[in-house]
Design a protein around this motif. Sequence first.
Motif, PDB file in Angstrom:
ATOM      1  N   LEU A   1       0.334  -0.306  -2.249  1.00  0.00           N
ATOM      2  CA  LEU A   1       1.325   0.427  -1.635  1.00  0.00           C
ATOM      3  C   LEU A   1       2.640  -0.432  -1.599  1.00  0.00           C
TER       4      LEU A   1
ATOM      5  N   ILE B   1      11.112   0.537  -3.192  1.00  0.00           N
ATOM      6  CA  ILE B   1      10.514   1.593  -4.090  1.00  0.00           C
ATOM      7  C   ILE B   1      10.676   0.682  -5.510  1.00  0.00           C
TER       8      ILE B   1
ATOM      9  N   SER C   1       8.428   5.622  -5.179  1.00  0.00           N
ATOM     10  CA  SER C   1       7.635   4.987  -4.354  1.00  0.00           C
ATOM     11  C   SER C   1       5.941   4.606  -4.888  1.00  0.00           C
TER      12      SER C   1
ATOM     13  N   GLY D   1       1.762   4.790  -4.099  1.00  0.00           N
ATOM     14  CA  GLY D   1       0.836   4.939  -3.193  1.00  0.00           C
ATOM     15  C   GLY D   1      -0.355   5.005  -3.789  1.00  0.00           C
TER      16      GLY D   1
ATOM     17  N   SER E   1       2.068   3.978   5.479  1.00  0.00           N
ATOM     18  CA  SER E   1       2.588   3.931   3.944  1.00  0.00           C
ATOM     19  C   SER E   1       2.250   5.066   3.046  1.00  0.00           C
ATOM     20  N   GLN E   2       0.948   5.462   3.146  1.00  0.00           N
ATOM     21  CA  GLN E   2       0.674   6.270   2.522  1.00  0.00           C
ATOM     22  C   GLN E   2       1.056   7.765   2.487  1.00  0.00           C
TER      23      GLN E   2
ATOM     24  N   HIS F   1       4.747   7.743   1.201  1.00  0.00           N
ATOM     25  CA  HIS F   1       4.695   7.813  -0.176  1.00  0.00           C
ATOM     26  C   HIS F   1       4.638   9.079  -0.653  1.00  0.00           C
TER      27      HIS F   1
ATOM     28  N   LYS G   1       7.424  11.123  -2.641  1.00  0.00           N
ATOM     29  CA  LYS G   1       7.305  11.479  -4.029  1.00  0.00           C
ATOM     30  C   LYS G   1       7.642  12.910  -4.036  1.00  0.00           C
TER      31      LYS G   1
END
Length: 482
Positions: free
Chosen positions: A28, A225, A230, A232, A278-279, A282, A286
């Motif tokens: 990530l 990024i 980004s 993920g 973080s996910q 992302h 996105k």
Amino acid sequence: MTNKKYEVTRRKFVVGSSALAAGTGALLAGCNPAPTPPRPPSPNPVTPGDGITIVPGNKALVYILLDGGNDSFNMLVPSSASAYDQYRTSRSNLALDKSSLLALNGFTDSNNLTFGLHPAMPKTQALFNTDKLAFVANVGPLIQPITKAEFASGAKPLPVGLMSHSDQSRHWMTANPGVRTNHGWFGKLADELQANKADSAISMNISMDGSNIAQNGTKAAEYAITQEGSVGLLMKESGKFPGQDALNRELLKGFDAIMSPASTQAFHETYADKTRHSQAQHETFKAAVDGVNIGTVFSAAQLSQQLKMVAKTIKAGASLGTEQQTFFIRFRGWDHHDELLKNHAQKLGVLDTALFEFQTALEELDVDDQVLTFTGSDFGRTLTSNGNGTDHGWGGVSIVMGKDVNGGKIYGEYPPMTLGSANPLDVGGGVLLPTTSADELFAELAIWFGVQKGDLAKLFPNLPHFYNHLKAKDAPLGLVGT
């Protein structure tokens, strides 16, 4: 007589460039899910909500740091007869041929000088000549205004680590050259504007260079990024071959189990929590930028591709919940002690193309009135040649671009091109004292961004030595329209 304590030689100053840890995890990027070493404490801490009043608005500042020290005397060159002759004599074998310079139409400075650009910058010439871009001459980090005599006698304080790559680039990110601090002025903006930001929300500070000092606040940090966006868990993308979706589902079951908060280990819980955030970031990022299409063609150069992603991110600001944004890009490779003429032309050509593409894309996306792009560099370089290149200097030239820029002008005062006693700014070896503080440039940008004048010294503690922010009706340079 030059004080031996400050005598300028190539070997007396630190020349190692700063190495800022990217701090992103293997899977990530953006929220740095893996533990990172703590940053050293700042001697000048700023707490969230420190009383900096910032008017909200759709605004973005894009900072391109020309890492290594741009030789600005060969980027922006006086073309008037006597000034050019002085330039040619001082630069000797590094002087550009006058016939190769790209004319900056319609501008003459207060000393009745005209100027030309390096021949590798025709697109920058077009931006200047259409009033979309301006230059700030002989600008650099300063604590107080200083004369040649004061420099020689030590009567005035100097920036910490003068002419050191790591220190001088730090000063261009923190606007506090009297100390070594790890809190940047972009970070201070985010401390104020996102004082109560949820962990899962996107930071207003978007970095193309991982962890960086410019965007580091007391609480705020960057969202890192890449030029692709980004990063993920790509297993969550739709399958492109039979069975991929089923495989993704199984992999995600394992991921969810690993990230389960049921663990009793504090470290595991912290890591899992940051990874989940973080996910989520992302996926939010996105989805927002994937909805932005750009018709402008960008070159394959990394800087161009980074600025393409910046343009998409600015357009997606409302979807990201970050209408006010800062962006940090580190463009490396400007430490031209050798092979200056060839290598400098290559770097300027990349910068020239990328700036033009970026401004064109912002106009296409109808957000050009929301963005100011500017450059800084560790330092300008020596006016003298070292044989095949130039060494570390001080004052240099910055570029500022945008629809709201009062373009087609050179701000500040371009320095004399003579050497030694004939030049009141030459403190030895062709190192020229800056006559415009970087704080004055930064204050212009901050005012445009929404920072109220009365609070400018909270961002730029040395600004009052150059500009009376409490009483002045005009901006420090008049660079940006209101």
